[in-house]
Structure formats: structure tokens, C-alpha cells
Motif scaffolding. Sequence first.
Motif, PDB file in Angstrom:
ATOM      1  N   TRP A 297       0.825  -1.195   0.000  1.00 65.81           N
ATOM      2  CA  TRP A 297       0.000   0.000   0.000  1.00 65.81           C
ATOM      3  C   TRP A 297       0.862   1.249   0.000  1.00 65.81           C
ATOM      4  N   SER A 298       0.218   2.366  -0.321  1.00 62.08           N
ATOM      5  CA  SER A 298       0.868   3.667  -0.268  1.00 62.08           C
ATOM      6  C   SER A 298      -0.202   4.750  -0.361  1.00 62.08           C
ATOM      7  N   TYR A 299       0.127   5.912   0.181  1.00 58.43           N
ATOM      8  CA  TYR A 299      -0.663   7.106  -0.100  1.00 58.43           C
ATOM      9  C   TYR A 299      -0.149   7.708  -1.394  1.00 58.43           C
ATOM     10  N   PHE A 300      -0.982   8.448  -2.099  1.00 63.09           N
ATOM     11  CA  PHE A 300      -0.510   9.323  -3.169  1.00 63.09           C
ATOM     12  C   PHE A 300      -1.425  10.524  -3.215  1.00 63.09           C
ATOM     13  N   GLU A 301      -1.202  11.439  -4.140  1.00 61.41           N
ATOM     14  CA  GLU A 301      -1.935  12.711  -4.159  1.00 61.41           C
ATOM     15  C   GLU A 301      -2.903  12.763  -5.334  1.00 61.41           C
ATOM     16  N   TYR A 302      -3.969  13.528  -5.159  1.00 59.25           N
ATOM     17  CA  TYR A 302      -4.838  13.840  -6.293  1.00 59.25           C
ATOM     18  C   TYR A 302      -4.078  14.779  -7.219  1.00 59.25           C
ATOM     19  N   GLY A 303      -4.460  14.784  -8.479  1.00 53.83           N
ATOM     20  CA  GLY A 303      -3.785  15.627  -9.467  1.00 53.83           C
ATOM     21  C   GLY A 303      -3.065  14.771 -10.487  1.00 53.83           C
ATOM     22  N   VAL A 304      -2.064  15.340 -11.145  1.00 54.89           N
ATOM     23  CA  VAL A 304      -1.333  14.631 -12.193  1.00 54.89           C
ATOM     24  C   VAL A 304      -0.552  13.480 -11.583  1.00 54.89           C
TER      25      VAL A 304
ATOM     26  N   ALA B 266      -1.605   2.101   9.461  1.00 55.63           N
ATOM     27  CA  ALA B 266      -2.691   3.042   9.165  1.00 55.63           C
ATOM     28  C   ALA B 266      -4.017   2.354   9.431  1.00 55.63           C
ATOM     29  N   GLU B 267      -5.050   3.168   9.660  1.00 61.61           N
ATOM     30  CA  GLU B 267      -6.415   2.653   9.796  1.00 61.61           C
ATOM     31  C   GLU B 267      -7.349   3.537   8.982  1.00 61.61           C
ATOM     32  N   PHE B 268      -8.286   2.907   8.295  1.00 55.74           N
ATOM     33  CA  PHE B 268      -9.258   3.624   7.479  1.00 55.74           C
ATOM     34  C   PHE B 268     -10.647   3.111   7.809  1.00 55.74           C
ATOM     35  N   THR B 269     -11.549   4.016   8.124  1.00 54.78           N
ATOM     36  CA  THR B 269     -12.928   3.615   8.377  1.00 54.78           C
ATOM     37  C   THR B 269     -13.740   3.748   7.102  1.00 54.78           C
TER      38      THR B 269
ATOM     39  N   TRP C 128      -8.121   1.557  -5.228  1.00 56.34           N
ATOM     40  CA  TRP C 128      -7.847   2.829  -4.558  1.00 56.34           C
ATOM     41  C   TRP C 128      -8.948   3.102  -3.542  1.00 56.34           C
ATOM     42  N   LEU C 129      -8.562   3.525  -2.356  1.00 54.81           N
ATOM     43  CA  LEU C 129      -9.525   4.081  -1.406  1.00 54.81           C
ATOM     44  C   LEU C 129      -9.507   5.577  -1.625  1.00 54.81           C
ATOM     45  N   LEU C 130     -10.623   6.142  -2.035  1.00 52.01           N
ATOM     46  CA  LEU C 130     -10.679   7.580  -2.284  1.00 52.01           C
ATOM     47  C   LEU C 130     -11.121   8.279  -1.004  1.00 52.01           C
ATOM     48  N   LYS C 131     -10.164   8.992  -0.415  1.00 50.14           N
ATOM     49  CA  LYS C 131     -10.390   9.741   0.818  1.00 50.14           C
ATOM     50  C   LYS C 131     -10.573  11.207   0.453  1.00 50.14           C
ATOM     51  N   ALA C 132     -11.029  12.007   1.399  1.00 49.03           N
ATOM     52  CA  ALA C 132     -11.230  13.431   1.135  1.00 49.03           C
ATOM     53  C   ALA C 132      -9.916  14.125   0.784  1.00 49.03           C
ATOM     54  N   ASP C 133      -8.831  13.767   1.482  1.00 52.95           N
ATOM     55  CA  ASP C 133      -7.567  14.478   1.288  1.00 52.95           C
ATOM     56  C   ASP C 133      -6.632  13.839   0.271  1.00 52.95           C
ATOM     57  N   ARG C 134      -6.672  12.510   0.130  1.00 51.86           N
ATOM     58  CA  ARG C 134      -5.795  11.826  -0.817  1.00 51.86           C
ATOM     59  C   ARG C 134      -6.238  10.375  -0.980  1.00 51.86           C
ATOM     60  N   PRO C 135      -5.841   9.757  -2.086  1.00 50.12           N
ATOM     61  CA  PRO C 135      -6.169   8.352  -2.299  1.00 50.12           C
ATOM     62  C   PRO C 135      -5.163   7.436  -1.605  1.00 50.12           C
ATOM     63  N   VAL C 136      -5.592   6.212  -1.376  1.00 45.73           N
ATOM     64  CA  VAL C 136      -4.736   5.162  -0.830  1.00 45.73           C
ATOM     65  C   VAL C 136      -4.661   4.068  -1.889  1.00 45.73           C
ATOM     66  N   PHE C 137      -3.447   3.690  -2.245  1.00 41.43           N
ATOM     67  CA  PHE C 137      -3.174   2.679  -3.263  1.00 41.43           C
ATOM     68  C   PHE C 137      -3.043   1.324  -2.578  1.00 41.43           C
ATOM     69  N   LEU C 138      -3.815   0.333  -3.007  1.00 40.48           N
ATOM     70  CA  LEU C 138      -3.730  -1.031  -2.481  1.00 40.48           C
ATOM     71  C   LEU C 138      -3.486  -1.982  -3.646  1.00 40.48           C
ATOM     72  N   THR C 139      -2.512  -2.872  -3.496  1.00 40.97           N
ATOM     73  CA  THR C 139      -2.265  -3.846  -4.553  1.00 40.97           C
ATOM     74  C   THR C 139      -1.952  -5.206  -3.950  1.00 40.97           C
ATOM     75  N   THR C 140      -2.348  -6.238  -4.657  1.00 42.15           N
ATOM     76  CA  THR C 140      -2.024  -7.601  -4.260  1.00 42.15           C
ATOM     77  C   THR C 140      -0.864  -8.122  -5.099  1.00 42.15           C
ATOM     78  N   GLY C 141      -0.055  -7.216  -5.626  1.00 38.56           N
ATOM     79  CA  GLY C 141       1.091  -7.596  -6.453  1.00 38.56           C
ATOM     80  C   GLY C 141       2.252  -8.123  -5.632  1.00 38.56           C
TER      81      GLY C 141
END
Length: 198
Positions: free
Chosen positions: A52-59, A92-95, A115-128
Amino acid sequence: MKLLNMLLAGSCAALIAACSSVVPYESPEDLARMKQDLHLEHLPPGMLPLKWSYFEYGVQKEGMDTVDTLALVQPGLLTLVGYEKGHYVRQAEFTSASTDCMYIFNGDVSAQPVWLLKADRPVFLTTGNNRGLIDVPLRKKLIDEMTAAGFRPHIDAQGKSYQPTGVTERKLVMMTGYGQRVELMDQNQVYNVCKNQS
């Protein structure tokens, strides 16, 4: 779509290459230690190894680092657990209440991230895995368990969470088992498609 698939595949390869060690969870001793370290009365039945990882909205940018985790899925809650110096730690914890939606690329049976789309940023989840190969049945299990836990799924047919910016770039693409090559790829922008629907 070819561009997004290449972007996701390239991102996954780069992301997965920079991961830490795998979180142990299969032996009874591992489970007992996890329960103790996390101060849990009982362990949830839904435990899945992820990156997993956080990333930002935008490009979309390259070079996102992912972290190995164990996802504990409980009603209304996703807890990501790491393993550091012989102990289990909450990363991390996400409700479900604080997550606008769970964005699912190409339906629930595909080799794309979630992707978990949160108000401030998305969360990337992969089973890779570390070679970039996605465990499709595990991805389906993640989606099913998170949906049952109250996370609202959102698929491409309901509206995409990305759109092309109109800019085309030359990208070096790593192809697992084939080396690398340069391809023209459209630049995409990520936005919260679920923000006004939650």
C-alpha cells in the motif's frame, strides 16, 4: 485506456520494487504475537497480505513507494499492519465512514490496483508481488471483504477517477521478463470521483 494500464503497470513495478519485508501471519505463534502487539481481543477472519501507499490527487507521478502490510478487515474498518523488529505495528487505519469509496479498476476480476478515495488523498492497495504480478483471486477477496465491511465500491462504469490532461509523454516502461522500452503515454490526472456521491 492503454495508457492508464501502462501507467498502472509501470507504477506497480516501480512501487513493488521498493517494498520492505513481508509481514508474517500464517503460524499460530505469529497470530498470537499479532494479537498481543496490537492489543486485540480477537483477530478478524479477514487478513490479507498487500502492498500500500498514499498518493496525491492531481497529475500522476512516478516513483511512488509501497510498503508491505497485512490488511485486517473488520466491520467498518481496514487496519494495515506492519512488522518491525519482531513486533506488529499499526501502519494506518481507514474507516468506511471516512472513505468516500473504494475505486475498483476494470471490475472485481482484473490485475489492477484498488484505490480508497479519501477526502484528502487516495490510498493505493495492490495484491502484487515483488515481480509486479497481481494475485487476482486475492484482489477479489479484498474487494469482497471490504464491501462486506461497509466500504462502498465504485467501478469504472459509474465514472472514472482519472482523466487525460491532453499531454503525451515519452516513458521508459519496464516489462517483466522482457526488459524495457520507450512508449508514448497520455498523462492522467486523478480526482475523487466519489466526493459528491458519499
